[in-house]
Structure formats: structure tokens, C-alpha cells
Design an enzyme around this catalytic site. Sequence first.
Site, PDB file in Angstrom:
ATOM      1  N   PHE A 125       0.849  -1.195   0.000  1.00  0.00           N
ATOM      2  CA  PHE A 125       0.000   0.000   0.000  1.00  0.00           C
ATOM      3  C   PHE A 125       0.891   1.255   0.000  1.00  0.00           C
ATOM      4  O   PHE A 125       1.869   1.321   0.744  1.00  0.00           O
ATOM      5  CB  PHE A 125      -0.906  -0.032   1.228  1.00  0.00           C
ATOM      6  CG  PHE A 125      -1.992   0.991   1.198  1.00  0.00           C
ATOM      7  CD1 PHE A 125      -3.169   0.748   0.496  1.00  0.00           C
ATOM      8  CD2 PHE A 125      -1.851   2.201   1.845  1.00  0.00           C
ATOM      9  CE1 PHE A 125      -4.180   1.697   0.453  1.00  0.00           C
ATOM     10  CE2 PHE A 125      -2.861   3.162   1.805  1.00  0.00           C
ATOM     11  CZ  PHE A 125      -4.032   2.899   1.115  1.00  0.00           C
ATOM     12  N   TYR A 221     -11.308   1.942  10.232  1.00  0.00           N
ATOM     13  CA  TYR A 221     -12.496   2.218   9.396  1.00  0.00           C
ATOM     14  C   TYR A 221     -12.807   1.142   8.371  1.00  0.00           C
ATOM     15  O   TYR A 221     -13.744   1.278   7.622  1.00  0.00           O
ATOM     16  CB  TYR A 221     -12.366   3.582   8.709  1.00  0.00           C
ATOM     17  CG  TYR A 221     -11.078   3.836   7.944  1.00  0.00           C
ATOM     18  CD1 TYR A 221     -10.896   3.330   6.673  1.00  0.00           C
ATOM     19  CD2 TYR A 221     -10.060   4.609   8.498  1.00  0.00           C
ATOM     20  CE1 TYR A 221      -9.721   3.570   5.970  1.00  0.00           C
ATOM     21  CE2 TYR A 221      -8.883   4.852   7.820  1.00  0.00           C
ATOM     22  CZ  TYR A 221      -8.720   4.339   6.553  1.00  0.00           C
ATOM     23  OH  TYR A 221      -7.554   4.575   5.864  1.00  0.00           O
ATOM     24  N   LYS A 222     -12.008   0.068   8.328  1.00  0.00           N
ATOM     25  CA  LYS A 222     -12.289  -0.992   7.356  1.00  0.00           C
ATOM     26  C   LYS A 222     -13.155  -2.067   8.026  1.00  0.00           C
ATOM     27  O   LYS A 222     -14.305  -1.816   8.327  1.00  0.00           O
ATOM     28  CB  LYS A 222     -10.970  -1.511   6.787  1.00  0.00           C
ATOM     29  CG  LYS A 222     -10.292  -0.429   5.920  1.00  0.00           C
ATOM     30  CD  LYS A 222      -8.891  -0.776   5.478  1.00  0.00           C
ATOM     31  CE  LYS A 222      -8.334   0.357   4.609  1.00  0.00           C
ATOM     32  NZ  LYS A 222      -6.882   0.308   4.466  1.00  0.00           N
ATOM     33  N   ARG A 370     -12.471  -4.543  -7.442  1.00  0.00           N
ATOM     34  CA  ARG A 370     -12.222  -5.105  -6.116  1.00  0.00           C
ATOM     35  C   ARG A 370     -13.537  -5.211  -5.341  1.00  0.00           C
ATOM     36  O   ARG A 370     -14.320  -4.268  -5.302  1.00  0.00           O
ATOM     37  CB  ARG A 370     -11.260  -4.147  -5.401  1.00  0.00           C
ATOM     38  CG  ARG A 370     -10.570  -4.701  -4.202  1.00  0.00           C
ATOM     39  CD  ARG A 370      -9.510  -3.714  -3.746  1.00  0.00           C
ATOM     40  NE  ARG A 370     -10.107  -2.508  -3.176  1.00  0.00           N
ATOM     41  CZ  ARG A 370      -9.618  -1.864  -2.121  1.00  0.00           C
ATOM     42  NH1 ARG A 370      -8.521  -2.276  -1.525  1.00  0.00           N
ATOM     43  NH2 ARG A 370     -10.196  -0.774  -1.669  1.00  0.00           N
TER      44      ARG A 370
HETATM   45  C1  LIG Z   1      -6.111   1.372   4.326  1.00  0.00           C
HETATM   46  C2  LIG Z   1      -4.659   1.196   4.512  1.00  0.00           C
HETATM   47  C3  LIG Z   1      -3.871   2.210   5.090  1.00  0.00           C
HETATM   48  C4  LIG Z   1      -4.541   3.514   5.468  1.00  0.00           C
HETATM   49  O1  LIG Z   1      -3.709   4.488   5.972  1.00  0.00           O
HETATM   50  P1  LIG Z   1      -4.321   5.846   6.532  1.00  0.00           P
HETATM   51  O2  LIG Z   1      -3.235   6.460   7.295  1.00  0.00           O
HETATM   52  O3  LIG Z   1      -5.536   5.494   7.344  1.00  0.00           O
HETATM   53  O4  LIG Z   1      -4.771   6.665   5.370  1.00  0.00           O
HETATM   54  C5  LIG Z   1      -2.528   1.962   5.290  1.00  0.00           C
HETATM   55  N1  LIG Z   1      -1.955   0.778   4.931  1.00  0.00           N
HETATM   56  C6  LIG Z   1      -2.696  -0.208   4.354  1.00  0.00           C
HETATM   57  C7  LIG Z   1      -2.046  -1.497   3.984  1.00  0.00           C
HETATM   58  C8  LIG Z   1      -4.049  -0.017   4.119  1.00  0.00           C
HETATM   59  O5  LIG Z   1      -4.769  -0.974   3.557  1.00  0.00           O
END
Ligand SMILES: *Cc1c(COP(=O)(O)O)cnc(C)c1O
Length: 411
Positions: A125, A221-222, A370
Amino acid sequence: MKNLETIQQLDAADLLADFRNRFELPDGMIYLDGNSLGVMPKSAPARMKDVVETQWGQHLITSWNRHDWIGLPRRLGGMIAGLIGAKPEEVVVADSTSINIFKTLSAAVQLNPDRSVILSETGNFPTNVYMMQGLSANSAASIRHQMVPTDELEAHFNDDVAALLITQAHYKTGYLHDMQAITRAAQAKGILVIWDLCHSAGALPIDLNACNADMAVGCGYKYLNGGPGAPAFIFVAERHQEDVMPVLSGWLGHARPFDFSDQYVPAPGIDRFKCSSPSILGMSALECGLEIAAEADMTEVRKKSVALTELFIEQVEARLAGHGFKLASPRDPKIRGSQVSFHHENGYPIMQALIDRGVIGDFRDPDILRFGFTPLYTSYEDVWRAAEILQEIMESGAWREARYSVRAAVT
Ligand SMILES: *Cc1c(COP(=O)(O)O)cnc(C)c1O
């Protein structure tokens, strides 16, 4: 191919079916994006009303004590600990995932001072990669970040690597790493292992301590349904906590914040990994999601997750042979998280046509559709109907409408 009646029998026999009533599911919508933003717990509006109108509106600053606002980061941390195989004194809710990634990376290089590499996989990510880049760019060349393809990771475990930052379930493909095996292999070379649980906390059983993980971060939030931009969590194994001098040495990580001293002294234990004043509104909403997750048996959640993803793959492949969809997720459910992704050269307009018909997934460049499956509120019938609507869009060519190709800011 299974018919609708068979599918409805699966829903009738589903041990988790009652959880669906705990969430707000908009009429006419099939929500397959809980891996990006979980749906709202029905308890959230009343909780927020109380926090806003009474705690904030009436009790104002006295609420830090009166409603124990100050204790929220640890209280929620304790609830998350139960979901990820950690002790309550090893997890705290604070800041965002990105910030917590920075905290863990900077802690790991401190704990492994004779090593200069922070390692991760290509295609991780973006924020994880950018945080690594930021840390190395500000290290006066003492730290180097290195990204290697997943299948070459182990070959790069050596005694120059301080830390491995690895995401358990990949955000695009859902590829699921073996936490136990990777942690063991990396630690055998003296590497500290930081797990990113953004796409796995709340979606499957996790046992950080059984795997002897060093650190972890994850998203509120997921799959934890904490609301848009919910605060994140950080786990640091008890054995490391006292040896870290936080780089993000915010006042709430101080041993005695209300001394207002000029000298930073880290709080004992996990509290030193807090940084700023907690977002009370965000944490209060997250608490609603965590209360529900705490009641769910994660082994059942995982079982249903596998069944939902298997069903979706089977349905899409049976209905849409010859329409250009190629599975991007692992076919073996043992190495697949709670999502299914397909490649398609017209992925973007196809997803927009689905969203227009109430089937909410998302698109990830360059060609990935997705779909997230959230066992606490996704039914088998949702999955069946989503595949039926996708079939209709492809057979009618409805996705070709020009408006579906217009890119929005958030995909
Ligand atoms: C959703 C996600 C994030 C989100 O990072 P934020 O700081 O909340 O924007 C980070 N790493 C991964 C692997 C994710 O899936």
C-alpha cells in the site's frame, strides 16, 4: 451452478446472520466495499448524539474525567487486543495508520541499531512505502528502504535488515501472508517484523503473540466499522516497549502529561506510543464497531468469509466465461483474505455501472475490480445478486455508456 433457493438456505443456516441487523444497510444497495469503509453500526447515531450533545455540549472539558475520555485510547486498544491475539497492555488506539507505521518503523531501527535496511514488498500500500521513504530520507543516509517482490522477500532476509514491514492481506489482490512462517523466518535473521493488519483485523482470526510478532498497526475504518477516517491502532510487544524512545514524542505519550514539564519522559509501556490528544468523536464511533466485533467469533467470521469469496468466484466465472474477467486474487482460499479482485481491461466503467445499480465495490489502477466481503453483514444472497447484476451489465453492454468512463477523484 447454485440456484437462488440453495443460496437462501445458506443464509438461513448462517450462524452470523443476526449480526446483519446491527448495521445500517441502505435499501437497494449491495455493499461490497467494507474492506475500504465499513458500514455504520446502528448504535453509532445515538452514541454520537450522546457524545456530542451531552458530553461535549453540556459537560465540556469535565468529560475528560467524567466520561473517561482520557482512557478511551487504552479502552479501545484493549478491545482490539482481543481480536488480534495481543495483551490489553500491548495495544493502543491513536492517530492514523500512516502515523503508526512511522512510529513502528522508527522504533524498529532504534531496537536494531547496527542494521541499516527497512524492507518491504513492491506493490505494498502506497502510504507504507512512502513512510519508509520519508524515514530513510531523514536518516542522514543511515537507513535505506528496500522493496522487493513478494516471492523474493525471504532471499533478502539478512543481517543488514533491521525491520520488515509487511501487510498481512494485500489491498489489491487479497493475497494473505502466513504470519507465523514469515515472522519466524525473519526473526531467525534478527529482523524485527511489523505487521500491517489494515485488511485483516476484524476479518479473520489473528494471533500476534502466538506468532511472536514484534509490532503491528491497523485501521479502524475498514473491517472494524469505525467510521470514515476512524483512528488507527498500534501494537508493540511488551518485551520491546521499554526499549523504545518514541521519535514522535507527543505530550500524551509523556509519563506525566499534566506536569507540563520541558523535558520529555516517555510513559511506561504502550502509552508512550500515543502522541496527540485523542479524537473523541472518532473514537466514540469506533467503539460502536468494536463492541459488535467483540461479540463475533472470528473463526466463524473466517469460515463465512471463505464461503462468500468462493461463491463469488464461482458465480462470476460460471456466468461470465468469455467476458474477459481474470481472477486477480489467489484461487486457494487459504492464501486469500476477505476480498476478491478481478482484472478486466474495462474495469473502471464496469465498476461505475455496478455502482449505478447499487452494487458497491471499487476500482484500483490499472485494471482491478475489487470486491470486499464482510461476513458480519454480507449475505450469500448479496453475493449471488451482485454476480447476477454484473452478468446483466456485461451481456447488455450497459457499461459502455460514456458517463461510466468519467473518472471521479476517489476511485
Ligand atoms: C487502508 C490502509 C492504510 C490507510 O492508511 P491511513 O493512514 O488510514 O490513510 C494503510 N496501509 C494499508 C495497507 C491499508 O490498507
